[in-house]
Scaffold this motif. Structure first.
Motif, short mmCIF file in Angstrom:
data_model
loop_
_atom_site.label_atom_id
_atom_site.label_comp_id
_atom_site.label_asym_id
_atom_site.label_seq_id
_atom_site.Cartn_x
_atom_site.Cartn_y
_atom_site.Cartn_z
N VAL A 137 0.84 -1.20 0.00
CA VAL A 137 0.00 0.00 0.00
C VAL A 137 0.88 1.25 0.00
O VAL A 137 0.65 2.20 -0.75
CB VAL A 137 -0.95 0.01 1.23
N GLU A 140 2.62 1.50 -3.54
CA GLU A 140 1.78 1.82 -4.71
C GLU A 140 0.90 3.04 -4.51
O GLU A 140 0.70 3.80 -5.45
CB GLU A 140 0.92 0.60 -5.07
N ARG A 141 0.36 3.19 -3.31
CA ARG A 141 -0.62 4.27 -3.12
C ARG A 141 -0.05 5.48 -2.39
O ARG A 141 -0.10 6.59 -2.88
CB ARG A 141 -1.84 3.74 -2.37
N THR A 142 0.50 5.24 -1.21
CA THR A 142 0.93 6.37 -0.40
C THR A 142 2.05 7.16 -1.07
O THR A 142 2.02 8.39 -1.12
CB THR A 142 1.40 5.88 0.99
N PHE A 143 3.02 6.43 -1.61
CA PHE A 143 4.17 7.13 -2.20
C PHE A 143 4.19 7.09 -3.73
O PHE A 143 5.04 7.73 -4.35
CB PHE A 143 5.47 6.55 -1.63
N GLY A 144 3.29 6.34 -4.33
CA GLY A 144 3.17 6.34 -5.79
C GLY A 144 4.40 5.86 -6.54
O GLY A 144 4.63 6.24 -7.68
N LEU B 102 -3.49 11.23 -3.83
CA LEU B 102 -4.29 10.50 -2.84
C LEU B 102 -4.90 11.44 -1.81
O LEU B 102 -6.07 11.32 -1.44
CB LEU B 102 -3.39 9.48 -2.15
N PRO B 108 -3.72 8.09 -6.85
CA PRO B 108 -2.57 7.95 -5.96
C PRO B 108 -1.23 7.89 -6.69
O PRO B 108 -0.18 7.95 -6.07
CB PRO B 108 -2.84 6.63 -5.22
#
Lengths: 219, 138
Positions: A137, A140-144, B102, B108
């Protein structure tokens, strides 16, 4: 007593010996046209910097890479305007060395190191399932990270951007200490990269380091 | 475990941030309360920064066709199109750059640049995007 003195002299002189001499293959193959061998060299952004190769790469991987180069980052970056151009997605083939040449160059590159890196922060304990899910997570999402780096999705399919180096099988290539230091303080390796700087605490840095180094694709 | 996977699979989709991301929204509100209408003009440095960092995804000319664009689930924003950008305030663009997609309920895949750029640099990037789209907020 004489033996002790001789041993002491040997140890003292040994520690003061100059670093391994640069092998001729470096000049003959024009390595310095794409790679920086000193932090004082002009930034090229074409091939990766090598003045910390000993911190960054595993010796075995580097020896094999120099004999059978593979694509790590799919784009070339031009130094002139420092611009990632559309047409730069063409891959210059990396020179391939013979076995003995590769070993000489690798041995030299392994001596290129930066002092004062934080060492031993990443233990060998594998990530638990929960930690892996959390790290994914973050990655992939928080730090892209996936936007610029090749990685794998849940079913092992390749996904992610190409402007940064691929992180698939990076555990064979990169040393954990180097990844930790890069994530923590990239400025110590490169004045200005293309990656965002993150203000990560130690626990998160270790978690992401372990996650990155465990993105494995079976051949 | 399922909720975690759903979150992971959501990378690239323009979903509303989850409960865990609420603190980021608080951060945005605190920034909103500040005066951010700073007139910082676009310089050569701004353009170079855009080329170095933003062009990877948004393209050299800001058309959303950067080298990574083909590989992203959500296409990077085309900064030359005013349709969407004129519906955004400068503050919203500032927040998106500073805190990442995000944190503002967008994709994101857009990372946060708050530790890379100082606020004044981010303001100049917002102004440069306004130049590219040749538009202002409605």
């Amino acid at each position: 007593m004489r033996i002790v003195v001789i041993v002491l002299l040997f140890l003292c002189c040994g520690s003061a010996l100059p670093a391994l001499a640069e092998p001729v293959e470096i000049r003959e193959n024009g390595c310095k046209e794409c790679h920086r061998f000193s932090s004082h060299d002009k930034e090229f952004y074409k091939g990766p910097d090598l003045f910390f190769a000993g911190n960054k790469f595993y010796k075995n991987w580097l020896t094999k890479f120099l004999q059978s180069p593979m694509v790590i980052r799919e784009v070339n970056v031009f130094s002139g305007s420092n611009v990632l151009r559309e047409e730069s997605k063409a891959i210059d083939s990396h020179v391939a060395l013979k076995e003995d040449e590769s070993e000489r160059v690798t041995n030299f590159l392994m001596t290129l190191r930066l002092p004062n890196l934080e060492l031993g922060k990443v233990d060998e304990e594998p990530l638990s399932k929960g930690e892996r899910a959390r790290a994914k997570v973050l990655f992939e999402r928080t730090f892209g990270c996936i936007s610029c780096h090749r990685a794998l999705n849940l079913v092992g399919k390749v996904r992610g951007g190409v402007s940064g180096p691929s992180l698939i099988n990076s555990g064979e290539r990169l040393k954990p200490d180097w990844v930790f230091n890069w994530l923590k303080k990239p400025q110590q390796f490169m004045h200005e990269g293309r990656m965002p700087v993150y203000d990560l605490n130690e626990e998160t840095t270790v978690l992401i380091t372990k996650y990155i180094l465990n993105i494995r694709k079976n051949p | 475990m399922l909720p975690v996977f759903v979150v992971v699979l959501g990378c690239g989709s323009e979903t509303i941030p989850s409960q865990a991301e609420t603190p980021k929204i608080d951060a945005i509100e605190s920034i909103d309360s500040q005066s951010v209408e700073m007139m910082i003009s676009v310089t050569q440095e701004t353009r170079q920064l855009y080329q170095r960092y933003c062009a990877q995804c948004h393209g050299v000319k800001g058309k959303g066709d950067g080298i990574n664009a083909l590989y992203l689930v959500v296409p990077p924003r085309d900064h030359t199109k005013s349709d969407y950008l004129e519906t955004r305030t400068d503050q919203q663009l500032f927040n998106a750059i500073k805190l990442g997609g995000l944190a503002v309920g967008r994709a994101p895949c857009m990372p946060a640049w708050e530790h890379t750029f100082e606020d004044k640099i981010i303001h100049t990037l917002v102004n440069y995007i306004r130049e590219l789209c040749n538009c202002k907020t409605l």
